[in-house]
Write an enzyme that holds these catalytic residues in place. Structure first.
Site: not given
Ligand code: AMP
Length: 290
Positions: A33-34, A37, A61, A149-150, A176, A187
């Site tokens: 988490l960052h 999230h 995925q 972001k996605d 963010v 990543r």
């Molecule tokens: P992930 O853990 O990469 O699958 O991301 C989980 C959720 O966090 C997804 O809906 C991503 O789009 C969102 N997310 C990841 N990075 C960011 C970011 N920098 N800003 C906003 N949402 C993010």
């Protein structure tokens, strides 16, 4: 915060919350988490209670040559961050809870899943939609939170929710970024010092698009040429794709009129990163949100 590892218990807890007319919120993540999230979680806490955060590194995925094995797994630190935020439930199932032996069903959103990220990562979105539908079925949240972001992922998930009559509302949160513009991503921790500096080229390339749009440019090919010049000036960064697409169809546009996205993916050293900008009409001008 209660940590839940089984589907059965998660279903029971969620059903209880729904029975009590509570506005259940779900934030699906793969952990590590960052702040990106955490911003989704804060948004969820403003609009819903209780909030469930799921952490599941979804094998379906990842392609066979991708980073599933080495994807960062930091469950204890994640749990502490979630406790700290006052999250109600962490749903962290082991893989066999989500994909027990004999599992056979895959969910695919045709068309939208094959372009852009889907072309570079065949099967990626099928894995995403399969796990997201399962999470939405297990928790049945009123609201589910995703990051812009996605952007393609959000478009694909919205289509699935619409097509399959899923009763959850999809809420999209802003991107963010670090102070130098790099979009936060789990990543990013793969990047060495030089790659980390070079990685700002993605943001800078989107900024160049914004500058040109602000100066009146509306031609997608010319905007993309400017974007490529920024990326090409950074030897550590190689572009996978950059397109300006209609926000609804994800098909390339020739000139900017309706809501669209600049979507790009690039390799920085050995790490693949994605980023995007949203372009929206506002009166006679266009507003670019990076
Ligand atoms: P992930 O853990 O990469 O699958 O991301 C989980 C959720 O966090 C997804 O809906 C991503 O789009 C969102 N997310 C990841 N990075 C960011 C970011 N920098 N800003 C906003 N949402 C993010």
């Amino acid at each position: 915060m209660e940590t839940i590892h089984t589907v059965a218990w998660m279903k029971q807890v969620a059903a209880e919350a729904r029975k009590n007319d509570r506005v259940l919120g779900l934030v699906p993540t793969m952990g590590a988490l960052h702040e990106g999230h955490l911003s989704l979680i804060r948004a969820a806490q403003k609009q819903s209670s209780p909030v469930v955060v799921s952490i599941f590194v979804n094998p379906k995925q990842f392609g066979p040559t991708e980073d599933f094995q080495k994807y960062p797994r930091t469950l204890e630190a994640d749990r502490a961050a979630l406790e700290n935020l006052g999250v109600d439930y962490l749903f962290a199932p082991p893989p066999e809870e989500i994909y027990p032996s004999g599992f056979r069903t895959l969910v695919n959103v045709e068309g939208l899943s094959e372009r852009l990220e889907g072309r570079s990562r065949p099967g990626h979105f099928r894995g995403v939609t399969t796990v997201v539908l399962k999470l939405l079925e297990i928790v049945q949240p009123r609201l589910a939170f995703f990051g812009r972001k996605d952007a393609q992922q959000v478009r694909v998930i919205r289509q699935m929710v619409c097509d399959l009559n899923v009763d959850s509302e999809i809420v999209v949160c802003p991107i963010v970024r670090e102070s130098d513009g790099l979009a936060l991503s789990s990543r990013n921790r793969y990047l060495n010092e030089g790659d980390r500096r070079a990685a700002t080229a993605l943001y800078r390339s989107l900024e160049s698009v914004r500058r040109e749009i602000d100066a009146g440019e509306r031609d997608a090919a010319r905007l993309l040429a400017g974007l490529r010049r920024v990326i090409d000036s950074e030897p550590r960064v190689s572009l996978d794709y950059a397109e300006i697409v209609d926000a609804d169809t994800l098909e390339p546009v020739v000139s900017l009129r309706n809501v669209c996205y600049v979507l790009l993916a690039a390799r920085v050293g050995g790490t693949r990163l994605i980023d995007n900008a949203l372009i929206e009409p506002a009166g006679d001008s266009l507003v670019v949100t990076i």
